[in-house]
Design a protein around this motif. Structure first.
Motif, PDB file in Angstrom:
ATOM      1  N   ALA A   5      42.636  10.282  -5.115  1.00 30.08           N
ATOM      2  CA  ALA A   5      42.718  10.251  -3.839  1.00 30.08           C
ATOM      3  C   ALA A   5      42.455  11.434  -3.175  1.00 30.08           C
ATOM      4  CB  ALA A   5      44.101   9.751  -3.291  1.00 30.08           C
ATOM      5  N   GLU A   6      42.545  12.663  -3.961  1.00 26.77           N
ATOM      6  CA  GLU A   6      42.334  13.998  -3.402  1.00 26.77           C
ATOM      7  C   GLU A   6      40.801  14.223  -2.984  1.00 26.77           C
ATOM      8  OE1 GLU A   6      43.624  17.628  -2.307  1.00 26.77           O
ATOM      9  OE2 GLU A   6      44.941  16.167  -3.091  1.00 26.77           O
ATOM     10  N   PRO A   7      40.704  14.698  -1.758  1.00 27.30           N
ATOM     11  CA  PRO A   7      39.448  15.033  -1.183  1.00 27.30           C
ATOM     12  C   PRO A   7      39.074  16.003  -1.834  1.00 27.30           C
ATOM     13  CG  PRO A   7      40.911  15.162   0.574  1.00 27.30           C
ATOM     14  CD  PRO A   7      41.683  14.637  -0.669  1.00 27.30           C
ATOM     15  N   ILE A   8      37.559  16.234  -2.328  1.00 27.17           N
ATOM     16  CA  ILE A   8      37.144  17.503  -3.127  1.00 27.17           C
ATOM     17  C   ILE A   8      36.215  18.025  -2.096  1.00 27.17           C
ATOM     18  CG2 ILE A   8      35.926  18.460  -4.889  1.00 27.17           C
ATOM     19  CD1 ILE A   8      37.069  16.169  -6.554  1.00 27.17           C
ATOM     20  N   ASP A   9      36.443  19.384  -1.854  1.00 26.99           N
ATOM     21  CA  ASP A   9      35.594  20.136  -0.619  1.00 26.99           C
ATOM     22  C   ASP A   9      34.884  20.996  -1.397  1.00 26.99           C
ATOM     23  OD1 ASP A   9      34.682  20.739   1.688  1.00 26.99           O
ATOM     24  OD2 ASP A   9      36.199  22.395   2.027  1.00 26.99           O
ATOM     25  N   VAL A  10      33.515  20.719  -1.577  1.00 27.01           N
ATOM     26  CA  VAL A  10      32.622  21.571  -2.045  1.00 27.01           C
ATOM     27  C   VAL A  10      31.808  22.451  -1.116  1.00 27.01           C
ATOM     28  CG1 VAL A  10      30.451  21.796  -3.431  1.00 27.01           C
ATOM     29  CG2 VAL A  10      31.785  19.691  -3.680  1.00 27.01           C
ATOM     30  N   PRO A  11      31.999  23.734  -1.379  1.00 29.07           N
ATOM     31  CA  PRO A  11      31.418  24.851  -0.665  1.00 29.07           C
ATOM     32  C   PRO A  11      29.911  24.751  -0.332  1.00 29.07           C
ATOM     33  CG  PRO A  11      32.197  25.897  -2.560  1.00 29.07           C
ATOM     34  CD  PRO A  11      32.545  24.465  -2.724  1.00 29.07           C
ATOM     35  N   ARG A  12      29.249  24.738   0.663  1.00 28.68           N
ATOM     36  CA  ARG A  12      27.880  24.411   0.916  1.00 28.68           C
ATOM     37  C   ARG A  12      27.217  25.804   1.533  1.00 28.68           C
ATOM     38  NH1 ARG A  12      27.342  18.586   1.314  1.00 28.68           N
ATOM     39  NH2 ARG A  12      29.441  17.862   1.145  1.00 28.68           N
ATOM     40  N   MET A  13      26.421  25.749   0.763  1.00 30.97           N
ATOM     41  CA  MET A  13      25.524  27.249   1.198  1.00 30.97           C
ATOM     42  C   MET A  13      24.129  26.845   0.852  1.00 30.97           C
ATOM     43  SD  MET A  13      27.072  29.428  -2.022  1.00 30.97           S
ATOM     44  CE  MET A  13      28.501  28.551  -2.053  1.00 30.97           C
ATOM     45  N   ASP A  14      23.117  27.708   1.425  1.00 32.92           N
ATOM     46  CA  ASP A  14      21.415  27.502   1.206  1.00 32.92           C
ATOM     47  C   ASP A  14      21.237  27.822  -0.375  1.00 32.92           C
ATOM     48  OD1 ASP A  14      20.465  30.389   0.789  1.00 32.92           O
ATOM     49  OD2 ASP A  14      20.953  30.371   2.920  1.00 32.92           O
ATOM     50  N   ALA A  15      20.311  27.386  -0.713  1.00 32.50           N
ATOM     51  CA  ALA A  15      19.966  27.331  -2.202  1.00 32.50           C
ATOM     52  C   ALA A  15      19.720  28.910  -2.801  1.00 32.50           C
ATOM     53  CB  ALA A  15      18.240  26.681  -2.363  1.00 32.50           C
ATOM     54  N   GLY A  16      19.235  29.854  -1.791  1.00 29.40           N
ATOM     55  CA  GLY A  16      19.227  31.046  -2.195  1.00 29.40           C
ATOM     56  C   GLY A  16      20.443  31.676  -2.386  1.00 29.40           C
ATOM     57  N   GLU A  17      21.595  31.480  -1.337  1.00 30.62           N
ATOM     58  CA  GLU A  17      22.790  31.921  -1.425  1.00 30.62           C
ATOM     59  C   GLU A  17      23.482  31.626  -2.710  1.00 30.62           C
ATOM     60  OE1 GLU A  17      26.239  34.211  -0.622  1.00 30.62           O
ATOM     61  OE2 GLU A  17      24.072  34.563  -0.281  1.00 30.62           O
ATOM     62  N   LEU A  18      23.408  30.218  -3.002  1.00 31.01           N
ATOM     63  CA  LEU A  18      23.963  29.678  -4.254  1.00 31.01           C
ATOM     64  C   LEU A  18      23.519  30.353  -5.401  1.00 31.01           C
ATOM     65  CD1 LEU A  18      25.859  27.714  -5.484  1.00 31.01           C
ATOM     66  CD2 LEU A  18      23.865  25.916  -5.193  1.00 31.01           C
ATOM     67  N   ALA A  19      22.236  30.356  -5.770  1.00 28.68           N
ATOM     68  CA  ALA A  19      21.396  31.001  -6.790  1.00 28.68           C
ATOM     69  C   ALA A  19      22.266  32.407  -6.874  1.00 28.68           C
ATOM     70  CB  ALA A  19      19.897  31.000  -6.394  1.00 28.68           C
ATOM     71  N   ARG A  20      22.045  33.215  -5.907  1.00 32.26           N
ATOM     72  CA  ARG A  20      22.591  34.756  -6.136  1.00 32.26           C
ATOM     73  C   ARG A  20      24.121  34.601  -6.419  1.00 32.26           C
ATOM     74  NH1 ARG A  20      25.705  37.870  -3.407  1.00 32.26           N
ATOM     75  NH2 ARG A  20      26.077  36.504  -1.585  1.00 32.26           N
TER      76      ARG A  20
END
Length: 150
Positions: free
Chosen positions: A14-29
């Motif tokens: 039941a727990e909602p899972i909130d994935v942090p969202r960022m652009d591809a470059g920031e996620l890679a960094r």
């Protein structure tokens, strides 16, 4: 014991899972920085070893990998690992559940849900998420989570 396990599994489902969202470059960094930090920590732990002559060994610190020079499969793995680490507070759902009460199954279900949420938030990482599910034998692919999992 079975009731407690069912309650924890229900909370995990039941727990909602909130994935942090960022652009591809920031996620890679961030993924590369996370990988380099983990390698430094591992190297620091190995620094207390001795060499063949019995003298303390001092390994050279690892270089930070360059996301532009890293093969895409490794970078995807690092991204998923970084995001999973960011989502580790969800492990609190497992607190108080002993191995006799199915902690391993509950942890596998939680990890599977986290990987499914990452795949949904970042479709380009879906194949890596499914690979991690398969490789760690966590059950069906991330998209096949059932409310009846037990």
């Amino acid at each position: 014991m079975a009731r407690r396990r069912r309650e924890v599994l229900a909370r995990i489902l039941a727990e909602p899972i909130d994935v942090p969202r960022m652009d591809a470059g920031e996620l890679a960094r961030r993924a590369v920085e996370h990988r380099a930090r983990r390698e430094r920590e591992a190297t620091a732990g190995a620094a207390s070893t001795t060499n063949a002559l019995g003298a303390p060994s001092t390994p050279s610190p690892p270089r930070s990998p360059n996301p532009l020079l890293t093969d895409p499969a490794s970078l995807d793995r690092w991204k998923v690992d970084y995001l999973r680490h960011r989502l580790s507070p969800y492990d609190e759902l497992l607190e108080g559940l002993s191995s006799r009460e199915g902690r391993g199954r509950a942890a596998a279900l939680l990890r599977q849900r986290i990987l499914a949420a990452i795949a949904e938030a970042y479709p380009g990482l879906a194949a890596e998420c499914e690979r991690q599910v398969r490789d760690q034998q966590l059950g069906p692919p991330a998209g096949e989570i059932s409310a009846h999992s037990d």
